[in-house]
Design an enzyme around this catalytic site. Structure first.
Site, PDB file in Angstrom:
ATOM      1  N   SER A 154       0.846  -1.180   0.000  1.00  0.00           N
ATOM      2  CA  SER A 154       0.000   0.000   0.000  1.00  0.00           C
ATOM      3  C   SER A 154       0.897   1.251   0.000  1.00  0.00           C
ATOM      4  CB  SER A 154      -0.949  -0.036   1.200  1.00  0.00           C
ATOM      5  OG  SER A 154      -1.961   0.913   1.079  1.00  0.00           O
TER       6      SER A 154
ATOM      7  N   ASP B   6      -8.814  -5.742  -4.770  1.00  0.00           N
ATOM      8  CA  ASP B   6      -8.280  -4.659  -3.942  1.00  0.00           C
ATOM      9  C   ASP B   6      -9.010  -3.374  -4.301  1.00  0.00           C
ATOM     10  OD1 ASP B   6      -6.744  -2.625  -2.771  1.00  0.00           O
ATOM     11  OD2 ASP B   6      -4.877  -3.745  -3.010  1.00  0.00           O
TER      12      ASP B   6
ATOM     13  N   HIS C   6      -7.325  -5.999  -0.150  1.00  0.00           N
ATOM     14  CA  HIS C   6      -6.139  -5.161   0.003  1.00  0.00           C
ATOM     15  C   HIS C   6      -5.225  -5.582   1.149  1.00  0.00           C
ATOM     16  CE1 HIS C   6      -3.748  -1.475  -0.167  1.00  0.00           C
ATOM     17  NE2 HIS C   6      -3.958  -1.307   1.135  1.00  0.00           N
TER      18      HIS C   6
END
Length: 283
Positions: free
Chosen positions: A77, A235, A262
């Site tokens: 991320s 995601d 995610h």
């Protein structure tokens, strides 16, 4: 073998075999045990030096202090964004890149999650995200990130508190393939929420302190670094297109798409990350 977790929660160490890796765990400036903590800031000016490139400098300082010549860089991320920024700045210091949930901080990526896109997938959660904006009279179809910036730095706790919880709850509710109430509860803690929302929003308002598309444009600098990306097909925070865009620039990338959302701790993502780290450890 040396591994760096670019964004740290204590359980990050679970991805690495301690018999094969020296694991370097750190808190970014303004976060965790780092001081001064973002939650102590009263104005945006107090975190002006908290930028992507200062974090890159921090990583190099830590590497030098620990006497590490080269290390594996691991991040997901925002951590994938920072990992790419670091590796593009210091490619000679990186043995491998293990990345998850690719995020390069392009406007289209921010728009998808905070303006229009994910809102169509989670309309009931999106309505809760927009509630603080609605109460403050903002047109939440335009630039929600800038509007939230005003709310998060409002002097009134009755304004910045609920705004912070709404910001982080949106993220907590949408990071997993299936809704996880415990994850949402963690993200809705007021003290955690204010620090998390302010620093995240600070980076987004400032476009990551980068030129639009910079990380993809400079990705050619990573051509000689082995890279594996573990990406969740569903995601919603960092859709697959960014990982695919990166793999198009770097055809040598090993892109592994799994049926997940995610979070790094979804079973299929977690197991694949462990597998990747083991593969690199025993090469």
């Amino acid at each position: 073998m040396v591994a760096l977790a670019a964004v740290v929660v204590p359980s990050d160490v679970a991805f690495f075999n301690p018999d094969a890796y020296r694991i370097v765990v750190l808190d970014q400036r303004g976060c965790g045990s780092s001081t001064p903590h973002i939650s102590q800031a009263r104005t945006p000016g107090e975190i002006a030096t908290n930028t992507t490139w200062k974090l890159v400098e921090d990583l190099e300082t830590i590497r030098e202090l620990l006497g590490i010549e080269r290390w594996q860089v691991f991040g997901g991320s925002w951590g994938s964004c920072l990992s790419l920024a670091y590796a593009e700045t210091h490619p000679d210091r990186v043995t491998e890149l293990v990345l998850r949930g690719i995020f390069t901080l392009r406007e289209q990526e921010l728009d998808w999650y905070y303006n229009f896109g994910a809102s169509e997938v989670f309309p009931e959660l999106w309505d809760k995200f927009c509630e603080p904006l609605r109460r403050a009279g903002y047109d939440f179809s335009r630039d929600n990130i800038a509007a939230y910036y005003d709310l998060l730095w409002d002097d009134n706790p009755g304004v910045h508190g609920p705004a912070a919880v709404a910001w982080t709850t949106w993220e907590g509710a949408t990071t997993s393939l299936s809704f996880d109430p415990s994850h949402v509860e963690e993200f809705s803690d007021p003290n955690f929420a204010l620090a998390f929302a302010r620093i995240e929003n600070h980076y987004f308002v400032n476009h990551g302190f980068m030129v639009e598309g910079q990380l993809l444009r400079n990705a050619h600098k990573l051509a000689d670094i082995p890279m594996v990306i573990v990406q969740g097909r569903y995601d919603m925070c960092c859709p697959d297109i960014t990982a695919v865009d990166l793999s198009r620039v770097l055809p040598s990338v090993d892109l592994r798409i799994v049926m997940a959302g995610h979070s790094a701790f979804e079973p299929l993502i977690a197991s694949e990350l462990v597998k990747v780290c083991d593969e690199f450890a025993w090469r």
